[in-house]
Design a protein around this motif. Sequence first.
Motif, PDB file in Angstrom:
ATOM      1  N   GLU A  79      59.550  15.902  66.868  1.00  0.00           N
ATOM      2  CA  GLU A  79      59.357  15.148  68.010  1.00  0.00           C
ATOM      3  C   GLU A  79      58.461  15.565  69.079  1.00  0.00           C
ATOM      4  O   GLU A  79      57.531  14.985  69.520  1.00  0.00           O
ATOM      5  CB  GLU A  79      60.618  14.485  68.346  1.00  0.00           C
ATOM      6  CG  GLU A  79      61.316  13.658  67.370  1.00  0.00           C
ATOM      7  CD  GLU A  79      62.665  12.887  67.719  1.00  0.00           C
ATOM      8  OE1 GLU A  79      62.855  13.075  68.920  1.00  0.00           O
ATOM      9  OE2 GLU A  79      63.394  12.690  66.863  1.00  0.00           O
ATOM     10  N   LEU A  85      60.395  18.217  55.407  1.00  0.00           N
ATOM     11  CA  LEU A  85      60.259  16.865  55.851  1.00  0.00           C
ATOM     12  C   LEU A  85      58.650  16.323  56.019  1.00  0.00           C
ATOM     13  O   LEU A  85      58.370  15.210  55.975  1.00  0.00           O
ATOM     14  CB  LEU A  85      60.952  17.097  57.334  1.00  0.00           C
ATOM     15  CG  LEU A  85      62.386  17.068  57.584  1.00  0.00           C
ATOM     16  CD1 LEU A  85      63.034  17.395  58.939  1.00  0.00           C
ATOM     17  CD2 LEU A  85      63.018  15.655  57.098  1.00  0.00           C
ATOM     18  N   TYR A  94      64.428  18.277  63.867  1.00  0.00           N
ATOM     19  CA  TYR A  94      63.759  17.039  64.043  1.00  0.00           C
ATOM     20  C   TYR A  94      63.293  17.039  65.631  1.00  0.00           C
ATOM     21  O   TYR A  94      62.285  16.495  65.917  1.00  0.00           O
ATOM     22  CB  TYR A  94      64.861  16.032  64.061  1.00  0.00           C
ATOM     23  CG  TYR A  94      64.930  15.582  62.712  1.00  0.00           C
ATOM     24  CD1 TYR A  94      64.023  14.795  61.854  1.00  0.00           C
ATOM     25  CD2 TYR A  94      65.962  15.830  61.730  1.00  0.00           C
ATOM     26  CE1 TYR A  94      64.374  13.992  60.717  1.00  0.00           C
ATOM     27  CE2 TYR A  94      66.279  15.477  60.444  1.00  0.00           C
ATOM     28  CZ  TYR A  94      65.308  14.456  60.002  1.00  0.00           C
ATOM     29  OH  TYR A  94      65.259  14.225  58.382  1.00  0.00           O
ATOM     30  N   THR A  98      69.393  21.432  61.469  1.00  0.00           N
ATOM     31  CA  THR A  98      68.553  20.253  61.124  1.00  0.00           C
ATOM     32  C   THR A  98      68.257  19.346  62.506  1.00  0.00           C
ATOM     33  O   THR A  98      67.054  18.971  62.479  1.00  0.00           O
ATOM     34  CB  THR A  98      69.501  19.405  60.357  1.00  0.00           C
ATOM     35  OG1 THR A  98      69.786  20.073  58.980  1.00  0.00           O
ATOM     36  CG2 THR A  98      68.813  17.867  59.975  1.00  0.00           C
ATOM     37  N   ARG A  99      68.995  19.143  63.443  1.00  0.00           N
ATOM     38  CA  ARG A  99      68.776  18.372  64.645  1.00  0.00           C
ATOM     39  C   ARG A  99      67.602  19.216  65.475  1.00  0.00           C
ATOM     40  O   ARG A  99      66.707  18.573  65.802  1.00  0.00           O
ATOM     41  CB  ARG A  99      70.038  18.540  65.581  1.00  0.00           C
ATOM     42  CG  ARG A  99      70.009  17.483  66.723  1.00  0.00           C
ATOM     43  CD  ARG A  99      71.214  17.314  67.615  1.00  0.00           C
ATOM     44  NE  ARG A  99      72.225  18.249  67.375  1.00  0.00           N
ATOM     45  CZ  ARG A  99      72.613  19.426  67.867  1.00  0.00           C
ATOM     46  NH1 ARG A  99      71.485  20.096  68.580  1.00  0.00           N
ATOM     47  NH2 ARG A  99      73.488  20.268  67.561  1.00  0.00           N
TER      48      ARG A  99
END
Length: 175
Positions: A24, A55, A20, A16-17
């Motif tokens: 970004e 997402l 993200y 998950t990290r």
Amino acid sequence: MSKLVVDKMAMQRALTRITYEIIERNKGINNLVILGIKTRGVYLAKRIANRLQKLENKEIPVVQIDVTKYRDDVKHTNDDPSVAENKDVSVEGKNVILVDDVLFTGRTIKSAFSAISELGRPNNIRLAVLIDRGHRELPIRADFVGKNIPTSKNEKIKVQVNEIDGKDSVEIMDK
């Protein structure tokens, strides 16, 4: 003897990290293609793509690549598999996220770069790995790392994914 260093929940959090961080760094997911290195890298790539879709509400193509014929530490035959499972997806001018389970010497990634060149010329290539264990033989660094696990050369990292192993885990084992 083995020691569990990443369980199912820790693996989910790491992926998950990474997801993200990809959004970004890429400023969204436009023009993105994910390449998973066979075998476990493919399943991790699919999980990342699924998270990206949830997402960002957009499907990201995932391509399985086999780097066997580019390995410099493997004897080759005419029967070496083709590079990509899905050659319908172009990497030409795309932002590529290359996904593998463990980064160790860097030789698999070097082979992957050669394989990618057979598929086209991407805008850029970024590397995502679940585990970085150090001991590089080549100057390769991951852009996205789930977990750094320093190991000795007498140890082995065993990554298990539910899709083929029946569970999600990472263990350090004695060779």
